[in-house]
Design an enzyme around this catalytic site. Structure first.
Site: not given
Ligand code: PRP
Ligand code: HPA
Length: 177
Positions: A63, A100
């Site tokens: 994202r 997590e």
């Molecule tokens: C989510 C979000 C951040 C990260 C935040 O991504 O977009 O990159 O988690 O969490 P943190 O501060 O605990 O590290 P995710 O790992 O779900 O991957 P995605 O963007 O591919 O969905």
């Molecule tokens: N939203 C989107 N991404 C995330 C979240 C949330 O609340 N927590 C951890 N990754």
């Protein structure tokens, strides 16, 4: 609503009990979907950094790519992807970090930047800060000067932004929940 920060805050969708019971997921997709709100969001970042000396924008898979690449374009800068493990084809550096449940890894191309370059690090959200911290380590291992860790959302109760600041990073977020 005219205040762009409030517009973004009010457009983020809260999904109770996703991806698991007890977690409220902050969903930014409505912000991206609404052209006025999307522009408000990007403009907040553009106005913040237009007079700052920055050489490059780095965005975190997945994202962070959406916001980071648009911001790079608006600031007339190049964009560097920090990707999840196994996606980048050239020589890479890798950093593991804790989720997590279990571990994950991010990678960057070894020629993504030159030592001393000033880099904005962008993602959508800071939770525990693990992702942003791992990404910033990759940038720093290549000799980058990380100007700021930039996010749409910070979840301060999870301590991520505090942890990043403790590591010496500047942190900026548009909304805090
Ligand atoms: C989510 C979000 C951040 C990260 C935040 O991504 O977009 O990159 O988690 O969490 P943190 O501060 O605990 O590290 P995710 O790992 O779900 O991957 P995605 O963007 O591919 O969905
Ligand atoms: N939203 C989107 N991404 C995330 C979240 C949330 O609340 N927590 C951890 N990754």
């Amino acid at each position: 609503i005219t205040d762009p920060r409030k517009r973004v805050l009010n457009t983020i969708r809260n999904i109770p009990d996703w991806p698991e019971p007890g977690v409220t997921f902050r969903d930014i997709t409505p912000v991206l979907q609404d052209p006025v709100c999307f522009r408000s969001l990007i403009d907040i970042f553009v106005y913040r950094y237009m007079r700052t000396r920055v050489d490059l924008v780095a965005g975190v898979d997945a994202r962070g790519f959406i916001v980071g690449s648009v911001l790079a374009y608006e600031l007339n800068l190049g964009f560097v992807p920090v990707r999840k493990k196994g996606k980048l084809p050239f020589d890479t550096l890798i950093e593991d970090y804790e989720l997590e449940y279990g571990m994950s890894s991010v990678e960057i191309h070894t020629d993504a930047l030159r030592p001393g370059q000033r880099v904005l690090l962008v993602d959508d959200l800071i939770a525990t800060g693990g992702t942003m911290l791992a990404a910033s380590r990759l940038l720093q291992r290549l000799g980058a000067n990380v100007v700021e860790a930039v996010a749409i959302v910070d979840l301060p109760d999870l301590g991520g932004s505090k942890a990043l600041e403790k590591e010496g990073l500047n942190v900026f977020s548009v909304c805090q929940f």
